[in-house]
Motif scaffolding. Structure first.
Motif, PDB file in Angstrom:
ATOM      1  N   LEU A 142       0.756  -1.289  -0.058  1.00 28.47           N
ATOM      2  CA  LEU A 142       0.019   0.190  -0.019  1.00 28.47           C
ATOM      3  C   LEU A 142       0.898   1.247   0.038  1.00 28.47           C
ATOM      4  O   LEU A 142       0.518   2.195  -0.804  1.00 28.47           O
ATOM      5  N   SER A 143       1.993   1.229   0.839  1.00 30.79           N
ATOM      6  CA  SER A 143       2.924   2.359   0.772  1.00 30.79           C
ATOM      7  C   SER A 143       3.379   2.507  -0.552  1.00 30.79           C
ATOM      8  O   SER A 143       3.392   3.939  -0.983  1.00 30.79           O
ATOM      9  N   PHE A 151       1.447   6.618  -7.121  1.00 30.26           N
ATOM     10  CA  PHE A 151       0.428   7.141  -7.449  1.00 30.26           C
ATOM     11  C   PHE A 151       0.630   8.612  -7.414  1.00 30.26           C
ATOM     12  O   PHE A 151       0.392   9.364  -8.292  1.00 30.26           O
ATOM     13  N   LEU A 152       1.077   9.188  -6.134  1.00 26.33           N
ATOM     14  CA  LEU A 152       1.274  10.503  -5.983  1.00 26.33           C
ATOM     15  C   LEU A 152       2.369  11.006  -6.872  1.00 26.33           C
ATOM     16  O   LEU A 152       1.991  12.289  -7.235  1.00 26.33           O
ATOM     17  N   ARG A 153       3.409  10.295  -7.199  1.00 26.39           N
ATOM     18  CA  ARG A 153       4.515  10.521  -7.861  1.00 26.39           C
ATOM     19  C   ARG A 153       3.894  10.970  -9.438  1.00 26.39           C
ATOM     20  O   ARG A 153       4.294  11.898 -10.039  1.00 26.39           O
ATOM     21  N   ASN A 154       3.267   9.969  -9.902  1.00 19.53           N
ATOM     22  CA  ASN A 154       2.504  10.064 -11.201  1.00 19.53           C
ATOM     23  C   ASN A 154       1.449  10.952 -11.145  1.00 19.53           C
ATOM     24  O   ASN A 154       1.556  12.026 -12.422  1.00 19.53           O
ATOM     25  N   TYR A 155       0.703  11.437 -10.335  1.00 20.90           N
ATOM     26  CA  TYR A 155      -0.487  12.406 -10.356  1.00 20.90           C
ATOM     27  C   TYR A 155       0.064  13.792 -10.326  1.00 20.90           C
ATOM     28  O   TYR A 155      -0.494  14.590 -10.881  1.00 20.90           O
ATOM     29  N   GLU A 205       3.637  16.867 -16.436  1.00 15.53           N
ATOM     30  CA  GLU A 205       2.972  16.562 -17.786  1.00 15.53           C
ATOM     31  C   GLU A 205       1.628  16.182 -17.452  1.00 15.53           C
ATOM     32  O   GLU A 205       0.528  16.782 -17.912  1.00 15.53           O
ATOM     33  N   ASN A 206       1.205  15.514 -16.040  1.00 11.14           N
ATOM     34  CA  ASN A 206      -0.178  15.221 -15.782  1.00 11.14           C
ATOM     35  C   ASN A 206      -0.949  16.764 -15.390  1.00 11.14           C
ATOM     36  O   ASN A 206      -2.059  16.980 -15.324  1.00 11.14           O
ATOM     37  N   ILE A 207      -0.080  17.419 -14.634  1.00  7.62           N
ATOM     38  CA  ILE A 207      -0.561  18.406 -14.025  1.00  7.62           C
ATOM     39  C   ILE A 207      -1.106  19.580 -15.149  1.00  7.62           C
ATOM     40  O   ILE A 207      -2.236  20.076 -15.221  1.00  7.62           O
ATOM     41  N   GLU A 208      -0.288  19.525 -16.212  1.00  8.48           N
ATOM     42  CA  GLU A 208      -0.336  20.475 -17.369  1.00  8.48           C
ATOM     43  C   GLU A 208      -1.618  19.966 -18.105  1.00  8.48           C
ATOM     44  O   GLU A 208      -2.539  20.695 -18.459  1.00  8.48           O
ATOM     45  N   LYS A 209      -1.745  18.518 -18.249  1.00  5.54           N
ATOM     46  CA  LYS A 209      -2.892  18.049 -19.046  1.00  5.54           C
ATOM     47  C   LYS A 209      -4.406  18.122 -18.159  1.00  5.54           C
ATOM     48  O   LYS A 209      -5.071  18.604 -18.835  1.00  5.54           O
ATOM     49  N   ARG A 210      -4.269  18.199 -16.777  1.00  7.47           N
ATOM     50  CA  ARG A 210      -5.594  18.514 -15.931  1.00  7.47           C
ATOM     51  C   ARG A 210      -5.902  20.056 -16.265  1.00  7.47           C
ATOM     52  O   ARG A 210      -6.982  20.142 -16.380  1.00  7.47           O
ATOM     53  N   CYS A 211      -4.900  20.816 -16.170  1.00  7.32           N
ATOM     54  CA  CYS A 211      -5.324  22.151 -16.130  1.00  7.32           C
ATOM     55  C   CYS A 211      -5.906  22.401 -17.441  1.00  7.32           C
ATOM     56  O   CYS A 211      -6.439  23.635 -17.837  1.00  7.32           O
ATOM     57  N   ILE A 212      -5.315  21.944 -18.608  1.00  6.21           N
ATOM     58  CA  ILE A 212      -5.672  22.009 -20.048  1.00  6.21           C
ATOM     59  C   ILE A 212      -7.281  21.826 -20.279  1.00  6.21           C
ATOM     60  O   ILE A 212      -7.806  22.464 -20.449  1.00  6.21           O
ATOM     61  N   LEU A 213      -7.324  20.609 -19.872  1.00  2.34           N
ATOM     62  CA  LEU A 213      -8.688  20.052 -19.825  1.00  2.34           C
ATOM     63  C   LEU A 213      -9.751  20.911 -18.969  1.00  2.34           C
ATOM     64  O   LEU A 213     -10.885  21.151 -19.425  1.00  2.34           O
ATOM     65  N   LYS A 214      -9.325  21.234 -17.828  1.00  2.00           N
ATOM     66  CA  LYS A 214     -10.146  22.152 -17.337  1.00  2.00           C
ATOM     67  C   LYS A 214     -10.641  23.446 -17.566  1.00  2.00           C
ATOM     68  O   LYS A 214     -11.895  24.048 -17.537  1.00  2.00           O
ATOM     69  N   PHE A 215      -9.617  24.234 -18.319  1.00  2.00           N
ATOM     70  CA  PHE A 215      -9.830  25.469 -18.774  1.00  2.00           C
ATOM     71  C   PHE A 215     -10.191  25.319 -20.332  1.00  2.00           C
ATOM     72  O   PHE A 215     -10.428  26.648 -20.845  1.00  2.00           O
ATOM     73  N   GLU A 216     -10.106  24.470 -20.939  1.00  2.00           N
ATOM     74  CA  GLU A 216     -10.264  24.282 -21.999  1.00  2.00           C
ATOM     75  C   GLU A 216     -11.698  24.820 -22.801  1.00  2.00           C
ATOM     76  O   GLU A 216     -11.648  25.531 -23.801  1.00  2.00           O
ATOM     77  N   LYS A 217     -12.514  24.748 -21.920  1.00  2.68           N
ATOM     78  CA  LYS A 217     -14.048  25.255 -22.488  1.00  2.68           C
ATOM     79  C   LYS A 217     -13.867  26.801 -22.422  1.00  2.68           C
ATOM     80  O   LYS A 217     -14.625  27.356 -23.101  1.00  2.68           O
ATOM     81  N   ASP A 218     -12.974  27.407 -21.683  1.00  2.73           N
ATOM     82  CA  ASP A 218     -13.061  28.692 -21.504  1.00  2.73           C
ATOM     83  C   ASP A 218     -12.475  29.411 -22.782  1.00  2.73           C
ATOM     84  O   ASP A 218     -12.643  30.777 -23.180  1.00  2.73           O
TER      85      ASP A 218
END
Length: 76
Positions: free
Chosen positions: A16-17, A23-27, A31-44
């Motif tokens: 579990l550790s 998971f936290l390292r990947n999340y 690259e993943n932060i950028e993808k989440r931000c792009i998807l979040k504000f893409e509609k704007d």
């Protein structure tokens, strides 16, 4: 029997550790932060034909500021 039980607990805790750290390292990878931000504000960034040029510029500025805030980039 007690040693086997203790070994199972250690193996489960270690697994579990490892999975949590992985998971936290990947999340939290850039690259993943950028993808989440792009998807979040893409509609704007979608241009509505009924908006004026000034209103559209305000929408883009707001979306840009929100994107930079999401990425953790300090604004001046």
């Amino acid at each position: 029997m007690n040693n086997f039980r203790m070994a199972k607990i250690i193996i489960v805790f270690s697994s579990l550790s490892y999975l949590s750290v992985s998971f936290l390292r990947n999340y939290n990878s850039p690259e993943n932060i950028e993808k989440r931000c792009i998807l979040k504000f893409e509609k704007d960034f979608k241009n509505n034909l009924e908006t004026s040029h000034e209103e559209w510029n305000q929408i883009l500025d707001l979306a840009d500021n929100n994107y930079l805030k999401c990425m953790g980039i300090p604004q001046y």
